[in-house]
Design a protein around this motif. Structure first.
Motif, PDB file in Angstrom:
ATOM      1  N   VAL A   1       0.798  -1.221   0.000  1.00 56.00           N
ATOM      2  CA  VAL A   1       0.000   0.000   0.000  1.00 56.00           C
ATOM      3  C   VAL A   1       0.833   1.275   0.000  1.00 56.00           C
ATOM      4  CG1 VAL A   1      -2.159  -0.874   0.931  1.00 56.00           C
ATOM      5  CG2 VAL A   1      -0.310  -0.303   2.491  1.00 56.00           C
TER       6      VAL A   1
ATOM      7  N   GLY B   1       4.560   5.351   2.862  1.00 51.51           N
ATOM      8  CA  GLY B   1       3.937   6.224   3.855  1.00 51.51           C
ATOM      9  C   GLY B   1       3.002   5.435   4.747  1.00 51.51           C
ATOM     10  N   ALA B   2       2.211   4.566   4.138  1.00 50.05           N
ATOM     11  CA  ALA B   2       1.284   3.743   4.907  1.00 50.05           C
ATOM     12  C   ALA B   2       2.054   2.798   5.825  1.00 50.05           C
ATOM     13  CB  ALA B   2       0.376   2.949   3.970  1.00 50.05           C
ATOM     14  N   ALA B   3       3.165   2.229   5.319  1.00 48.40           N
ATOM     15  CA  ALA B   3       3.965   1.313   6.128  1.00 48.40           C
ATOM     16  C   ALA B   3       4.559   2.049   7.325  1.00 48.40           C
ATOM     17  CB  ALA B   3       5.074   0.693   5.279  1.00 48.40           C
TER      18      ALA B   3
ATOM     19  N   GLN C   1       3.322   4.665   8.782  1.00 48.30           N
ATOM     20  CA  GLN C   1       2.251   4.959   9.741  1.00 48.30           C
ATOM     21  C   GLN C   1       1.898   3.711  10.540  1.00 48.30           C
ATOM     22  OE1 GLN C   1       0.607   8.030  10.547  1.00 48.30           O
ATOM     23  NE2 GLN C   1       0.116   6.613  12.208  1.00 48.30           N
ATOM     24  N   THR C   2       1.891   2.560   9.881  1.00 51.37           N
ATOM     25  CA  THR C   2       1.621   1.319  10.608  1.00 51.37           C
ATOM     26  C   THR C   2       2.687   1.104  11.668  1.00 51.37           C
ATOM     27  OG1 THR C   2       0.513   0.315   8.715  1.00 51.37           O
ATOM     28  CG2 THR C   2       1.376  -1.192  10.375  1.00 51.37           C
TER      29      THR C   2
ATOM     30  N   GLN D   1      -1.507  10.521   5.785  1.00 51.19           N
ATOM     31  CA  GLN D   1      -2.638  10.219   4.913  1.00 51.19           C
ATOM     32  C   GLN D   1      -2.191   9.823   3.526  1.00 51.19           C
ATOM     33  OE1 GLN D   1      -5.862  10.417   5.780  1.00 51.19           O
ATOM     34  NE2 GLN D   1      -5.632  11.280   7.805  1.00 51.19           N
TER      35      GLN D   1
ATOM     36  N   ASN E   1      -0.154   7.756   1.094  1.00 48.80           N
ATOM     37  CA  ASN E   1       0.370   6.419   1.291  1.00 48.80           C
ATOM     38  C   ASN E   1       1.665   6.127   0.570  1.00 48.80           C
ATOM     39  OD1 ASN E   1      -2.002   5.865   2.786  1.00 48.80           O
ATOM     40  ND2 ASN E   1      -3.092   5.619   0.853  1.00 48.80           N
TER      41      ASN E   1
ATOM     42  N   LEU F   1      -2.952  17.746  -4.068  1.00 47.91           N
ATOM     43  CA  LEU F   1      -4.281  17.192  -3.855  1.00 47.91           C
ATOM     44  C   LEU F   1      -4.611  17.156  -2.366  1.00 47.91           C
ATOM     45  CD1 LEU F   1      -4.279  14.295  -6.440  1.00 47.91           C
ATOM     46  CD2 LEU F   1      -5.747  16.298  -6.455  1.00 47.91           C
TER      47      LEU F   1
ATOM     48  N   ALA G   1      -5.758  20.416  -1.272  1.00 52.75           N
ATOM     49  CA  ALA G   1      -7.127  20.664  -1.697  1.00 52.75           C
ATOM     50  C   ALA G   1      -8.099  19.935  -0.785  1.00 52.75           C
ATOM     51  CB  ALA G   1      -7.305  20.225  -3.147  1.00 52.75           C
ATOM     52  N   ARG G   2      -7.780  18.691  -0.443  1.00 47.93           N
ATOM     53  CA  ARG G   2      -8.693  17.941   0.420  1.00 47.93           C
ATOM     54  C   ARG G   2      -8.690  18.531   1.808  1.00 47.93           C
ATOM     55  NH1 ARG G   2      -6.480  13.412  -2.215  1.00 47.93           N
ATOM     56  NH2 ARG G   2      -4.993  13.154  -0.537  1.00 47.93           N
TER      57      ARG G   2
END
Lengths: 116, 243
Positions: free
Chosen positions: B77, B80-82, B84-85, B183, B185, B236, B239-240
């Motif tokens: 994934v 970044g996701a790793a 965070q995990t 956020q 990933n 992005l 923007a979010r």
């Protein structure tokens, strides 16, 4: 001309949809209504082209086909934005799922993937 | 200290000991070097957690055999996701200091230890490694150009005067780790963390470090083209964030 206002309104609403609005996808009902509305409009435009021409001229557009085109562009923008939002949210939830599995496996003595 | 019973789980490896430090290593297909990286880390750090981001090779097994705790994403994934995990896992332990360390052999344990000391001194919420604080940097030319662009972009968007905006070697306190909520990933985590530092007005300190470039690690490094993805991800996200 009215059509300019309508199109500008459509663009502004699309921008709000992209940058504001509650996180997450539009509700299923909303999406279904939007799709139904689009399909019904398409059917009407096919069966009653003269009606389309009349409506077009009332908002300042010469040909019915042009109005259909403008409408299709605005609808497309909303569709792209909607798809991006849904895809992004789904990706986030996918990562959360991976994380939950990764961390839960560590404490589950029954799982074959537990390493230490 | 002498005469007291030694607990098996906390060998006293350094004058201060690293019992309250956790090293987070995101791993993706690094079976060639991960065992060496983990072993080297373990000479100085007690707690090493490798987050295997759905590797297709035997990285996870090798890392575990070398003494790391391994947490596995079922699918790939993103780094970044790793990361965070790994942070989430660390927050579930009693670790007070969190070290992020690359799996490809480019980081040196000595640098991590030096940065840990800076963090322990209490002057900074996060200690960032930098390749550009000292002269004679050994970074390849094209990479240096792309990184310069990254530095300018970060300064423009966060107003942080950071000299190395994409360095995976960091040490943060538990308090800081709690505030990190990645956020994005993919590879934008470095910029995301810097953005978070700026927003939360965290105290940061840069410490010089040296990257060990080998043919292996050079082939695995981020392609310069990936900078395009990082920039778009960040735009992005802004923007979010406005929502």
């Amino acid at each position: 001309m009215i059509i300019k206002l309508l199109l500008l309104l459509g663009v502004v609403l699309a921008a709000l949809f992209a940058y504001r609005g509650a996180p997450g996808a539009l509700s299923l009902a909303t999406r279904r209504l939007a799709l139904a509305g689009t399909l019904v409009s398409a059917a009407v435009a096919i069966v009653l082209p003269d009606l389309v021409t009349t409506v077009a001229q009332s908002v300042g557009v010469g040909r019915g086909a042009d109005l259909v085109l403008y409408g299709a562009v605005i609808v497309s923008i909303f569709v792209w934005i909607g798809l991006y939002r849904r895809l992004h949210d789904m990706e986030q939830r996918f990562v959360q799922l991976n994380r939950a599995i990764a961390l839960n496996q560590l404490t589950d003595p029954g799982s074959r993937d537990v390493v230490r | 200290m002498s005469g007291a019973p030694t607990r098996v789980s906390e060998p006293d490896l350094s004058p201060i000991g690293t019992g309250n430090v956790i090293v987070i290593v995101p791993v993706y297909n690094e079976s060639a070097v991960i065992a060496d990286v983990v072993r080297e880390l373990r000479t100085a750090f007690t707690h090493v957690v490798c987050v295997d981001d759905g590797s297709a090779d035997t990285s996870a097994t090798l890392a575990a055999q070398a003494g790391a705790t391994v947490v596995r994403h079922p699918t790939n994934v993103g780094q970044g996701a790793a990361l965070q995990t790994g942070l989430t896992y660390g927050l579930g332990t009693s670790a007070e200091y969190f070290v992020t360390f690359d799996a490809d052999g480019q980081h040196r344990v000595a640098d991590a230890l030096a940065m840990l000391e800076v963090a322990r001194a209490g002057e900074a919420d996060i200690v960032l490694g930098s390749r550009f604080l000292e002269t004679g940097s050994n970074v390849p030319a094209l990479r240096r150009l792309v990184l310069r662009a990254g530095i300018l972009f970060t300064r423009a968007t966060t107003r942080l005067a950071v000299t190395d905006t994409h360095n995976g070697l960091r040490v943060m306190t538990r308090h800081t780790a709690r505030q990190v909520r990645l956020q994005l990933n993919g590879m934008a985590h470095a910029s995301e963390i810097l953005g978070g530092i700026a927003r939360a007005r965290l105290r940061y300190v840069e410490v010089p470090m040296t990257v060990v470039y080998s043919d292996y690690s050079r082939s695995k490094g981020q392609s310069s083209m990936n900078a395009v993805n990082v920039v778009i991800d960040l735009l992005l996200a802004r923007a979010r964030y406005a929502r």
